[in-house]
Design a protein around this motif. Sequence first.
Motif, PDB file in Angstrom:
ATOM      1  N   ARG A 180     -11.329  -4.472  58.590  1.00  0.00           N
ATOM      2  CA  ARG A 180     -10.685  -5.133  58.536  1.00  0.00           C
ATOM      3  C   ARG A 180     -10.745  -5.901  57.026  1.00  0.00           C
ATOM      4  O   ARG A 180     -11.421  -5.846  55.864  1.00  0.00           O
ATOM      5  CB  ARG A 180     -11.542  -6.600  59.278  1.00  0.00           C
ATOM      6  N   ALA A 181      -9.214  -6.168  56.506  1.00  0.00           N
ATOM      7  CA  ALA A 181      -9.709  -7.326  55.661  1.00  0.00           C
ATOM      8  C   ALA A 181      -8.271  -8.098  55.111  1.00  0.00           C
ATOM      9  O   ALA A 181      -7.225  -8.053  55.696  1.00  0.00           O
ATOM     10  CB  ALA A 181      -8.927  -6.376  54.437  1.00  0.00           C
ATOM     11  N   ASP A 182      -8.949  -8.976  54.655  1.00  0.00           N
ATOM     12  CA  ASP A 182      -7.570 -10.441  54.346  1.00  0.00           C
ATOM     13  C   ASP A 182      -7.439 -10.616  53.443  1.00  0.00           C
ATOM     14  O   ASP A 182      -8.480 -10.393  52.679  1.00  0.00           O
ATOM     15  CB  ASP A 182      -7.995 -11.727  55.063  1.00  0.00           C
ATOM     16  N   PHE A 183      -6.047 -10.902  52.608  1.00  0.00           N
ATOM     17  CA  PHE A 183      -5.516 -11.672  51.384  1.00  0.00           C
ATOM     18  C   PHE A 183      -4.480 -11.968  51.655  1.00  0.00           C
ATOM     19  O   PHE A 183      -3.675 -11.820  52.852  1.00  0.00           O
ATOM     20  CB  PHE A 183      -5.698 -10.259  50.948  1.00  0.00           C
ATOM     21  N   ASP A 184      -4.172 -12.527  50.919  1.00  0.00           N
ATOM     22  CA  ASP A 184      -3.167 -13.769  50.372  1.00  0.00           C
ATOM     23  C   ASP A 184      -1.959 -12.196  49.663  1.00  0.00           C
ATOM     24  O   ASP A 184      -2.474 -11.583  48.418  1.00  0.00           O
ATOM     25  CB  ASP A 184      -2.177 -14.926  49.586  1.00  0.00           C
ATOM     26  N   VAL A 185      -0.594 -12.166  49.591  1.00  0.00           N
ATOM     27  CA  VAL A 185       0.893 -11.945  49.380  1.00  0.00           C
ATOM     28  C   VAL A 185       1.146 -12.383  48.069  1.00  0.00           C
ATOM     29  O   VAL A 185       1.781 -12.981  48.335  1.00  0.00           O
ATOM     30  CB  VAL A 185       1.957 -11.078  50.030  1.00  0.00           C
ATOM     31  N   TRP A 186       0.766 -12.459  46.707  1.00  0.00           N
ATOM     32  CA  TRP A 186       1.260 -12.703  45.880  1.00  0.00           C
ATOM     33  C   TRP A 186       2.851 -12.515  45.463  1.00  0.00           C
ATOM     34  O   TRP A 186       3.602 -13.126  44.665  1.00  0.00           O
ATOM     35  CB  TRP A 186       0.605 -12.682  43.860  1.00  0.00           C
TER      36      TRP A 186
END
Length: 198
Positions: free
Chosen positions: A154-160
């Motif tokens: 599992r991983a979470d991040f914001d796409v710039w």
Amino acid sequence: MVADPEGSGAAAPRRMIGVAVPIPDPHGSLLRARRAGFGDPMAAAIPTHITLLPPTEVAGADLPAIEEHLLRIARTERPFHIRLHGTGTFRPVSPVVFVALEEGIGDCERVQARVSSGPLARALPFPYHPHVTVAHHLPDEAMDRAFKELATYRADFDVWGFSLYEHGDDGVWRPQRDFAFGTGGAGPHIEDGPPAPP
């Protein structure tokens, strides 16, 4: 190389490009290392990513128009969130094991549709399905291992934004330019990409 249509004997250079959402570190480096650990030689040649435009051959002279096309898209998009969770596979249709998107699928589909228009319009061999490849064209036991070992990942991040990649003569895909959402600008690739606009 393609012959000059004017018949001058000159050759027009062709370039192999792709457009993708880079997976930021530490997630990108971890998944790349895992891909290498499964025995996939392409781990050294392909940064961890979510494809928006698959490998596409274009004329070098068309790159300015292509970059302007990508810039117009980036100007009107906004950062969005992605959650990676678990694994999936395209087998038996295609020998790929991937980390799946749990969140952000619709956003990737929207941006992909816009990228694959205008000067980059092309027919795709398969329906678009955003994913992060972790094993490709490996023996079944290696594919099964990748599928099982990353099943709880599992991983979470914001796409710039997204990046324009080019395939080098050495077989390595390298990011050339970053297109940050909402900024109205593009620039040379920066590791992990530019910060998202406020």
